[in-house]
Scaffold this motif. Sequence first.
Motif, PDB file in Angstrom:
ATOM      1  N   TRP A  37       1.126  -0.989  -0.103  1.00  0.00           N
ATOM      2  CA  TRP A  37       0.352   0.412  -0.123  1.00  0.00           C
ATOM      3  C   TRP A  37       0.750   1.605   0.124  1.00  0.00           C
ATOM      4  CZ3 TRP A  37       1.606   2.441   4.453  1.00  0.00           C
ATOM      5  CH2 TRP A  37       1.720   1.127   5.827  1.00  0.00           C
ATOM      6  N   THR A  38       1.679   0.604  -0.526  1.00  0.00           N
ATOM      7  CA  THR A  38       2.912   2.450  -0.521  1.00  0.00           C
ATOM      8  C   THR A  38       2.650   3.324  -1.240  1.00  0.00           C
ATOM      9  OG1 THR A  38       4.575   0.576   0.097  1.00  0.00           O
ATOM     10  CG2 THR A  38       5.452   3.029  -1.443  1.00  0.00           C
ATOM     11  N   TYR A  39       2.257   3.509  -2.119  1.00  0.00           N
ATOM     12  CA  TYR A  39       2.121   4.443  -3.028  1.00  0.00           C
ATOM     13  C   TYR A  39       0.269   5.568  -2.782  1.00  0.00           C
ATOM     14  CZ  TYR A  39       5.885   3.353  -5.333  1.00  0.00           C
ATOM     15  OH  TYR A  39       6.868   2.188  -5.906  1.00  0.00           O
ATOM     16  N   GLN A  40      -0.754   4.585  -1.999  1.00  0.00           N
ATOM     17  CA  GLN A  40      -1.749   5.071  -1.411  1.00  0.00           C
ATOM     18  C   GLN A  40      -0.817   5.776  -0.559  1.00  0.00           C
ATOM     19  OE1 GLN A  40      -4.530   1.287  -0.751  1.00  0.00           O
ATOM     20  NE2 GLN A  40      -3.641   0.332  -2.148  1.00  0.00           N
ATOM     21  N   ILE A  41      -0.518   6.037  -0.041  1.00  0.00           N
ATOM     22  CA  ILE A  41       0.117   6.933   1.299  1.00  0.00           C
ATOM     23  C   ILE A  41       1.479   7.917   1.067  1.00  0.00           C
ATOM     24  CG2 ILE A  41       1.728   5.786   2.149  1.00  0.00           C
ATOM     25  CD1 ILE A  41      -1.161   7.982   4.197  1.00  0.00           C
ATOM     26  N   TRP A  42       2.403   7.731  -0.105  1.00  0.00           N
ATOM     27  CA  TRP A  42       3.252   7.826  -0.788  1.00  0.00           C
ATOM     28  C   TRP A  42       3.062   9.165  -0.636  1.00  0.00           C
ATOM     29  CZ3 TRP A  42       8.033   5.413  -0.655  1.00  0.00           C
ATOM     30  CH2 TRP A  42       9.041   6.582  -0.912  1.00  0.00           C
ATOM     31  N   ASP A  43       2.365  10.120  -2.051  1.00  0.00           N
ATOM     32  CA  ASP A  43       2.144  11.731  -1.832  1.00  0.00           C
ATOM     33  C   ASP A  43       1.769  12.600  -0.827  1.00  0.00           C
ATOM     34  OD1 ASP A  43       2.991  11.615  -4.361  1.00  0.00           O
ATOM     35  OD2 ASP A  43       1.035  11.078  -4.952  1.00  0.00           O
ATOM     36  N   ARG A  44       1.110  11.945   0.459  1.00  0.00           N
ATOM     37  CA  ARG A  44       0.498  12.224   1.703  1.00  0.00           C
ATOM     38  C   ARG A  44       1.998  12.962   2.315  1.00  0.00           C
ATOM     39  NH1 ARG A  44      -4.227   9.335   3.943  1.00  0.00           N
ATOM     40  NH2 ARG A  44      -3.990   7.943   2.554  1.00  0.00           N
ATOM     41  N   LEU A  45       2.319  11.805   2.026  1.00  0.00           N
ATOM     42  CA  LEU A  45       3.784  11.447   3.385  1.00  0.00           C
ATOM     43  C   LEU A  45       4.656  12.409   2.420  1.00  0.00           C
ATOM     44  CD1 LEU A  45       4.925   7.389   4.159  1.00  0.00           C
ATOM     45  CD2 LEU A  45       3.401   9.599   5.764  1.00  0.00           C
ATOM     46  N   LEU A  46       5.022  13.154   1.607  1.00  0.00           N
ATOM     47  CA  LEU A  46       5.545  13.687   1.169  1.00  0.00           C
ATOM     48  C   LEU A  46       5.074  15.098   1.257  1.00  0.00           C
ATOM     49  CD1 LEU A  46       6.644  12.573  -2.714  1.00  0.00           C
ATOM     50  CD2 LEU A  46       8.402  12.581  -0.710  1.00  0.00           C
ATOM     51  N   GLU A  47       3.660  15.624   1.301  1.00  0.00           N
ATOM     52  CA  GLU A  47       3.107  16.203   2.044  1.00  0.00           C
ATOM     53  C   GLU A  47       3.476  17.228   3.400  1.00  0.00           C
ATOM     54  OE1 GLU A  47      -1.186  17.162   0.986  1.00  0.00           O
ATOM     55  OE2 GLU A  47      -0.738  16.265  -1.152  1.00  0.00           O
ATOM     56  N   ASP A  48       3.814  15.582   3.669  1.00  0.00           N
ATOM     57  CA  ASP A  48       3.718  16.018   5.419  1.00  0.00           C
ATOM     58  C   ASP A  48       5.527  16.695   5.869  1.00  0.00           C
ATOM     59  OD1 ASP A  48       1.369  16.424   5.999  1.00  0.00           O
ATOM     60  OD2 ASP A  48       1.145  13.898   6.588  1.00  0.00           O
ATOM     61  N   LEU A  49       5.997  16.193   4.796  1.00  0.00           N
ATOM     62  CA  LEU A  49       6.954  16.652   4.675  1.00  0.00           C
ATOM     63  C   LEU A  49       7.765  17.738   5.308  1.00  0.00           C
ATOM     64  CD1 LEU A  49       9.593  14.176   2.144  1.00  0.00           C
ATOM     65  CD2 LEU A  49       9.112  13.999   5.534  1.00  0.00           C
ATOM     66  N   SER A  50       6.374  19.010   4.597  1.00  0.00           N
ATOM     67  CA  SER A  50       6.329  21.046   5.174  1.00  0.00           C
ATOM     68  C   SER A  50       5.959  20.900   6.301  1.00  0.00           C
ATOM     69  CB  SER A  50       6.285  20.791   3.465  1.00  0.00           C
ATOM     70  OG  SER A  50       5.404  20.947   3.175  1.00  0.00           O
ATOM     71  N   HIS A  51       4.774  19.720   6.564  1.00  0.00           N
ATOM     72  CA  HIS A  51       3.450  19.972   7.207  1.00  0.00           C
ATOM     73  C   HIS A  51       4.128  21.498   8.649  1.00  0.00           C
ATOM     74  CE1 HIS A  51       1.045  18.912  10.216  1.00  0.00           C
ATOM     75  NE2 HIS A  51      -0.699  18.694   8.678  1.00  0.00           N
ATOM     76  N   PRO A  52       3.126  22.620   8.692  1.00  0.00           N
ATOM     77  CA  PRO A  52       3.241  23.602  10.259  1.00  0.00           C
ATOM     78  C   PRO A  52       3.412  21.978  10.978  1.00  0.00           C
ATOM     79  CG  PRO A  52       1.639  23.644   9.076  1.00  0.00           C
ATOM     80  CD  PRO A  52       2.186  22.185   8.221  1.00  0.00           C
ATOM     81  N   ASN A  53       3.120  21.568  11.793  1.00  0.00           N
ATOM     82  CA  ASN A  53       3.526  20.274  13.287  1.00  0.00           C
ATOM     83  C   ASN A  53       4.755  19.969  12.636  1.00  0.00           C
ATOM     84  OD1 ASN A  53       3.382  18.239  14.321  1.00  0.00           O
ATOM     85  ND2 ASN A  53       1.551  19.598  15.196  1.00  0.00           N
ATOM     86  N   ASN A  54       6.099  20.142  13.186  1.00  0.00           N
ATOM     87  CA  ASN A  54       7.022  18.980  13.514  1.00  0.00           C
ATOM     88  C   ASN A  54       6.976  17.406  13.661  1.00  0.00           C
ATOM     89  OD1 ASN A  54       7.038  20.458  16.444  1.00  0.00           O
ATOM     90  ND2 ASN A  54       8.647  18.791  16.701  1.00  0.00           N
ATOM     91  N   HIS A  55       5.819  17.319  14.595  1.00  0.00           N
ATOM     92  CA  HIS A  55       5.864  16.134  14.571  1.00  0.00           C
ATOM     93  C   HIS A  55       5.376  15.496  13.557  1.00  0.00           C
ATOM     94  CE1 HIS A  55       6.582  16.237  19.059  1.00  0.00           C
ATOM     95  NE2 HIS A  55       5.952  17.194  18.907  1.00  0.00           N
ATOM     96  N   GLN A  56       4.177  16.129  12.462  1.00  0.00           N
ATOM     97  CA  GLN A  56       4.678  15.467  11.399  1.00  0.00           C
ATOM     98  C   GLN A  56       5.431  15.153  10.468  1.00  0.00           C
ATOM     99  OE1 GLN A  56       1.511  13.497  11.861  1.00  0.00           O
ATOM    100  NE2 GLN A  56       1.054  14.787  13.125  1.00  0.00           N
ATOM    101  N   ARG A  57       5.702  16.405  10.664  1.00  0.00           N
ATOM    102  CA  ARG A  57       7.462  16.060   9.327  1.00  0.00           C
ATOM    103  C   ARG A  57       8.771  14.620   9.703  1.00  0.00           C
ATOM    104  NH1 ARG A  57       7.388  21.728  10.976  1.00  0.00           N
ATOM    105  NH2 ARG A  57       8.919  21.857  12.377  1.00  0.00           N
ATOM    106  N   SER A  58       8.511  14.756  11.115  1.00  0.00           N
ATOM    107  CA  SER A  58       9.082  14.034  11.714  1.00  0.00           C
ATOM    108  C   SER A  58       8.947  12.315  11.354  1.00  0.00           C
ATOM    109  CB  SER A  58       9.444  14.405  13.343  1.00  0.00           C
ATOM    110  OG  SER A  58      10.151  13.004  13.373  1.00  0.00           O
ATOM    111  N   ARG A  59       7.224  12.309  11.569  1.00  0.00           N
ATOM    112  CA  ARG A  59       6.633  10.554  11.179  1.00  0.00           C
ATOM    113  C   ARG A  59       7.092  10.702   9.970  1.00  0.00           C
ATOM    114  NH1 ARG A  59       2.889  10.089  16.188  1.00  0.00           N
ATOM    115  NH2 ARG A  59       4.242  10.407  18.024  1.00  0.00           N
ATOM    116  N   ALA A  60       6.135  11.473   9.169  1.00  0.00           N
ATOM    117  CA  ALA A  60       6.575  11.467   7.866  1.00  0.00           C
ATOM    118  C   ALA A  60       8.449  11.133   7.443  1.00  0.00           C
ATOM    119  CB  ALA A  60       6.045  12.381   6.890  1.00  0.00           C
ATOM    120  N   ALA A  61       8.621  11.712   7.460  1.00  0.00           N
ATOM    121  CA  ALA A  61      10.424  11.440   7.031  1.00  0.00           C
ATOM    122  C   ALA A  61      10.428  10.388   7.510  1.00  0.00           C
ATOM    123  CB  ALA A  61      11.162  12.458   8.094  1.00  0.00           C
ATOM    124  N   GLN A  62      10.686   9.155   8.396  1.00  0.00           N
ATOM    125  CA  GLN A  62      10.520   7.489   9.471  1.00  0.00           C
ATOM    126  C   GLN A  62       9.721   7.282   8.691  1.00  0.00           C
ATOM    127  OE1 GLN A  62      10.361   8.213  13.724  1.00  0.00           O
ATOM    128  NE2 GLN A  62      10.356   9.626  13.604  1.00  0.00           N
TER     129      GLN A  62
END
Length: 181
Positions: A37-62
């Motif tokens: 299911w990687t590509y079903q979430i991939w683009d959302r995670l890319l967007e979250d790499l610049s999320h205003p919330n640093n926890h979301q940036r960290s988690r998206a990167a991980q």
Amino acid sequence: MDKMIEQLFLDSKSVDKSANSLAYQQILILTEKKVDWTYQIWDRLLEDLSHPNNHQRSRAAQYLASLAKSDPENRILTDFPLLWQVTRDEKFVTARHSLQAIWKVALAGPDQKKMVLQHLIERFLSCEDEKNFTLIRSDILQGMRQLYDETHDERVKQSAMDLIERVYDPKYKKKYKTIWK
């Protein structure tokens, strides 16, 4: 992606710290192995790499680092600069968590391994101007150790040893060598 996994990603953004933490742990466990299911979430995670919330940036990167092994289209080769950018996040804890996970990208294949090692080596050699550079170096060497433990690639170990030999401060040289004992 099934509803349970979708719910985990929703819960990982929850304000309920318990649900948030549990979802985070579950996602990391699920992504230890290849998933379909990687590509079903991939683009959302890319967007979250610049999320205003640093926890979301960290988690998206991980999450992206962990999902790289489940990336048959090799999107990570193109998207890696966005992921790498989070290793220099304004919030040091976010940057550090991202850097600590980045080695997982190297498990996706030889091109990914080469790319990750080049970035880690370059960062190790150039980070002395950064705040907390000794922690950054320690995290880089720890990531290389984890990569070595997974792959048993002697070139990874030799690269780490070469980096340690370039450290002038005997205290930190000794500390870094303990990562490889």
